[in-house]
Design a protein around this motif. Structure first.
Motif, PDB file in Angstrom:
ATOM      1  N   VAL A 168       0.850  -1.187   0.000  1.00  0.00           N
ATOM      2  CA  VAL A 168       0.000   0.000   0.000  1.00  0.00           C
ATOM      3  C   VAL A 168       0.887   1.239   0.000  1.00  0.00           C
ATOM      4  CG1 VAL A 168      -1.834   1.259   1.180  1.00  0.00           C
ATOM      5  CG2 VAL A 168      -1.843  -1.248   1.186  1.00  0.00           C
ATOM      6  N   VAL A 169       0.760   2.037  -1.060  1.00  0.00           N
ATOM      7  CA  VAL A 169       1.514   3.286  -1.178  1.00  0.00           C
ATOM      8  C   VAL A 169       0.598   4.416  -0.703  1.00  0.00           C
ATOM      9  CG1 VAL A 169       2.719   4.849  -2.744  1.00  0.00           C
ATOM     10  CG2 VAL A 169       2.797   2.371  -3.151  1.00  0.00           C
ATOM     11  N   GLY A 170       0.999   5.113   0.361  1.00  0.00           N
ATOM     12  CA  GLY A 170       0.175   6.200   0.904  1.00  0.00           C
ATOM     13  C   GLY A 170      -0.366   5.815   2.262  1.00  0.00           C
ATOM     14  N   ASP A 171      -0.108   6.665   3.268  1.00  0.00           N
ATOM     15  CA  ASP A 171      -0.576   6.357   4.626  1.00  0.00           C
ATOM     16  C   ASP A 171      -1.630   7.344   5.093  1.00  0.00           C
ATOM     17  OD1 ASP A 171       0.893   8.610   5.109  1.00  0.00           O
ATOM     18  OD2 ASP A 171       2.293   7.687   6.515  1.00  0.00           O
ATOM     19  N   GLY A 172      -2.324   7.976   4.141  1.00  0.00           N
ATOM     20  CA  GLY A 172      -3.501   8.773   4.477  1.00  0.00           C
ATOM     21  C   GLY A 172      -4.660   7.845   4.811  1.00  0.00           C
ATOM     22  N   ALA A 173      -5.816   8.425   5.065  1.00  0.00           N
ATOM     23  CA  ALA A 173      -6.969   7.625   5.486  1.00  0.00           C
ATOM     24  C   ALA A 173      -7.338   6.564   4.449  1.00  0.00           C
ATOM     25  CB  ALA A 173      -8.162   8.547   5.757  1.00  0.00           C
ATOM     26  N   VAL A 174      -7.257   6.903   3.155  1.00  0.00           N
ATOM     27  CA  VAL A 174      -7.606   5.916   2.122  1.00  0.00           C
ATOM     28  C   VAL A 174      -6.617   4.754   2.142  1.00  0.00           C
ATOM     29  CG1 VAL A 174      -7.789   5.506  -0.354  1.00  0.00           C
ATOM     30  CG2 VAL A 174      -8.812   7.551   0.628  1.00  0.00           C
ATOM     31  N   GLY A 175      -5.321   5.064   2.228  1.00  0.00           N
ATOM     32  CA  GLY A 175      -4.319   4.005   2.277  1.00  0.00           C
ATOM     33  C   GLY A 175      -4.528   3.100   3.478  1.00  0.00           C
ATOM     34  N   SER A 234      -0.322  -7.298  -5.647  1.00  0.00           N
ATOM     35  CA  SER A 234      -1.296  -6.207  -5.725  1.00  0.00           C
ATOM     36  C   SER A 234      -0.712  -4.981  -5.041  1.00  0.00           C
ATOM     37  CB  SER A 234      -2.584  -6.584  -4.985  1.00  0.00           C
ATOM     38  OG  SER A 234      -3.164  -7.734  -5.553  1.00  0.00           O
ATOM     39  N   VAL A 235      -0.794  -3.843  -5.707  1.00  0.00           N
ATOM     40  CA  VAL A 235      -0.322  -2.596  -5.097  1.00  0.00           C
ATOM     41  C   VAL A 235      -1.448  -1.577  -5.128  1.00  0.00           C
ATOM     42  CG1 VAL A 235       1.384  -0.733  -5.173  1.00  0.00           C
ATOM     43  CG2 VAL A 235       2.071  -3.070  -5.763  1.00  0.00           C
ATOM     44  N   LEU A 236      -1.717  -0.986  -3.959  1.00  0.00           N
ATOM     45  CA  LEU A 236      -2.762   0.034  -3.843  1.00  0.00           C
ATOM     46  C   LEU A 236      -2.078   1.398  -3.849  1.00  0.00           C
ATOM     47  CD1 LEU A 236      -4.038  -2.621  -2.855  1.00  0.00           C
ATOM     48  CD2 LEU A 236      -5.215  -1.320  -1.079  1.00  0.00           C
ATOM     49  N   GLU A 237      -2.373   2.217  -4.863  1.00  0.00           N
ATOM     50  CA  GLU A 237      -1.764   3.541  -4.980  1.00  0.00           C
ATOM     51  C   GLU A 237      -2.796   4.558  -4.479  1.00  0.00           C
ATOM     52  OE1 GLU A 237      -0.522   6.984  -5.394  1.00  0.00           O
ATOM     53  OE2 GLU A 237      -1.943   6.662  -7.014  1.00  0.00           O
ATOM     54  N   CYS A 238      -2.507   5.143  -3.340  1.00  0.00           N
ATOM     55  CA  CYS A 238      -3.508   5.962  -2.659  1.00  0.00           C
ATOM     56  C   CYS A 238      -3.015   7.390  -2.431  1.00  0.00           C
ATOM     57  CB  CYS A 238      -3.892   5.324  -1.325  1.00  0.00           C
ATOM     58  SG  CYS A 238      -4.386   3.591  -1.464  1.00  0.00           S
ATOM     59  N   VAL A 239      -2.216   7.904  -3.374  1.00  0.00           N
ATOM     60  CA  VAL A 239      -1.690   9.271  -3.241  1.00  0.00           C
ATOM     61  C   VAL A 239      -2.053  10.112  -4.472  1.00  0.00           C
ATOM     62  CG1 VAL A 239       0.345  10.703  -2.816  1.00  0.00           C
ATOM     63  CG2 VAL A 239       0.239   8.384  -1.857  1.00  0.00           C
ATOM     64  N   GLY A 240      -1.528   9.722  -5.632  1.00  0.00           N
ATOM     65  CA  GLY A 240      -1.866  10.443  -6.855  1.00  0.00           C
ATOM     66  C   GLY A 240      -0.785  11.369  -7.379  1.00  0.00           C
ATOM     67  N   ASP A 327      -4.157  19.514   7.078  1.00  0.00           N
ATOM     68  CA  ASP A 327      -3.128  20.126   6.227  1.00  0.00           C
ATOM     69  C   ASP A 327      -1.757  20.020   6.886  1.00  0.00           C
ATOM     70  OD1 ASP A 327      -2.006  21.710   4.137  1.00  0.00           O
ATOM     71  OD2 ASP A 327      -2.109  23.464   5.455  1.00  0.00           O
ATOM     72  N   GLU A 328      -1.732  20.253   8.205  1.00  0.00           N
ATOM     73  CA  GLU A 328      -0.453  20.196   8.935  1.00  0.00           C
ATOM     74  C   GLU A 328      -0.103  18.772   9.375  1.00  0.00           C
ATOM     75  OE1 GLU A 328      -1.175  23.047  12.048  1.00  0.00           O
ATOM     76  OE2 GLU A 328      -1.395  24.701  10.610  1.00  0.00           O
ATOM     77  N   ARG A 329      -0.879  17.820   8.949  1.00  0.00           N
ATOM     78  CA  ARG A 329      -0.703  16.401   9.302  1.00  0.00           C
ATOM     79  C   ARG A 329      -0.718  16.171  10.810  1.00  0.00           C
ATOM     80  NH1 ARG A 329       0.607  12.841   4.953  1.00  0.00           N
ATOM     81  NH2 ARG A 329       1.827  11.420   6.212  1.00  0.00           N
ATOM     82  N   ARG A 330      -1.450  17.034  11.539  1.00  0.00           N
ATOM     83  CA  ARG A 330      -1.694  16.786  12.966  1.00  0.00           C
ATOM     84  C   ARG A 330      -2.822  15.791  13.112  1.00  0.00           C
ATOM     85  NH1 ARG A 330      -4.076  21.101  15.059  1.00  0.00           N
ATOM     86  NH2 ARG A 330      -3.852  22.610  13.376  1.00  0.00           N
ATOM     87  N   ALA A 331      -3.665  15.679  12.104  1.00  0.00           N
ATOM     88  CA  ALA A 331      -4.789  14.733  12.140  1.00  0.00           C
ATOM     89  C   ALA A 331      -4.767  13.906  10.867  1.00  0.00           C
ATOM     90  CB  ALA A 331      -6.104  15.471  12.264  1.00  0.00           C
ATOM     91  N   ILE A 332      -5.136  12.624  10.986  1.00  0.00           N
ATOM     92  CA  ILE A 332      -5.282  11.783   9.796  1.00  0.00           C
ATOM     93  C   ILE A 332      -6.568  12.184   9.073  1.00  0.00           C
ATOM     94  CG2 ILE A 332      -5.590   9.411   8.946  1.00  0.00           C
ATOM     95  CD1 ILE A 332      -4.016   8.463  11.451  1.00  0.00           C
TER      96      ILE A 332
END
Ligand SMILES: [Zn+2]
Length: 338
Positions: A168-175, A234-240, A327-332
């Motif tokens: 899984v690429v991307g550690d935001g909420a979708v990733g 399988s690779v999940l691309e969750c950034v763009g 925006d400041e990555r203080r929250a997911i």
């Protein structure tokens, strides 16, 4: 009624808006139980996706039906409903093929960070829960409107199967919810690419078996090392971004699949290396409506708890702080309660 409006980069206001009402006979109006801020909302918030004037915000929603138009048959006032960020009639050829987010009559929901919302094509867009949910289920049910449905689509599009090796690429909420989805589908190994300790922890809770902190060439090398030189099934691309997309393709084994759900910003692919990679690419705006019944069932029966991605809950009128924190990555991800 007050709702969320973006006026320019970093300028989110909660201000007087028109009260939504039934316009078409196929509409419903819902009273918001909870809404949230999406990673994709940050693109215009950061000025990376220009807006042409004051722009209402929000496309993730769940709540109670207040009123329906005269042609609405399946959705009734008082029901608790969840709908996709893309409306659908659920009857046209694209909907019947499972791609409701490409519905011939699609509209994008764009005013959901507000106490009330008009939902066009209510019968084909909204799905009711079996009963009025308890408060503790609200965050998880809300995720089904976009972020969880999108993570699920990423896993589905990347052809995750029981026993698969997944990256899984991307550690935001979708990733993070892509990890949960791969786990639920039965992946044997799930490698999360993340450098952020709080997100690594949640990734592990959701089912990640390995964490890779390297990116770019080093990240690809690490994935190859962890998979005996083969690459992931399988690779999940969750950034763009260009970097994340190339990383995803290069981490995939020949014949493997990339599911890409991060909205591409400036991504350009060169045909020749793609040709020789033998990698399947499938992505797009997730057909959330297709997955809603199954995902509601999983949440309702406490099989999955995607609501854990919300690490900040604010009253809706503090929406500007919700954007700042993400925006400041203080929250997911920020949940907003009217
Ligand atoms: Zn359709």
């Amino acid at each position: 009624m007050r709702g969320t409006v973006l006026h320019g980069p970093g300028d989110i206001r909660f201000e007087e808006c028109q009260i939504p009402k039934i316009i078409e006979p196929t509409d419903a109006v819902i009273r918001m139980a909870a809404t949230c801020v999406c990673g994709s909302d940050l693109w215009p918030y950061r000025g990376l996706q220009p807006i042409s004037g004051p722009t209402p915000m929000g496309h993730e929603y769940c709540g109670f039906v207040e009123e329906v138009g005269s042609a609405v048959k399946t959705v009734k006032p008082g029901q608790f409903v969840i709908g996709s960020f893309a409306t659908s009639d659920n009857t046209c050829p694209h909907c019947q093929y499972g791609y409701q987010s490409s519905c011939a009559h699609r509209e994008w929901i764009s005013t959901a960070q507000a106490p009330r919302l008009r939902v066009p094509l209510a019968d084909g867009t909204l799905v009711a829960t079996p009963d009025v949910p308890s408060d503790e289920l609200l965050p998880s049910l809300l995720t089904l409107s976009d972020v969880m449905g999108t993570g699920w689509f990423a896993a589905d599009a990347a052809n995750v199967r029981p026993g698969s090796t997944v990256t899984v690429v991307g550690d935001g909420a979708v990733g993070l919810l892509g990890i949960l989805s791969a786990k639920q589908i039965g992946a044997a190994r799930i490698i999360a690419m993340s450098r952020h300790p709080a997100r690594q922890k949640l990734a592990s809770e959701f089912g990640a078996t390995d964490i890779v902190t390297e990116r770019g060439d080093e990240g690809v090398t690490r994935i190859k090392d962890l998979t005996q030189g083969i690459g992931a099934d399988s690779v999940l691309e969750c950034v763009g971004t260009q970097e994340s997309m190339m990383q995803a393709i290069r981490c995939t084994r020949p014949g493997g699949s990339v599911g890409y759900v991060g909205v591409p910003h400036g991504v350009e692919l060169d045909g020749e290396p793609l040709f020789f990679s033998h990698v399947h690419l499938h992505g797009g705006p997730a057909p959330v409506r297709r997955y809603l019944p199954e995902l509601i069932d999983l949440v309702w029966n406490r099989k999955i708890n995607p609501g854990k991605v919300f690490d900040l809950t604010l009253p809706l009128d503090q929406v500007a702080e919700g954007y700042r924190a993400m925006d400041e990555r203080r929250a997911i991800k920020t949940l907003l309660r009217p």
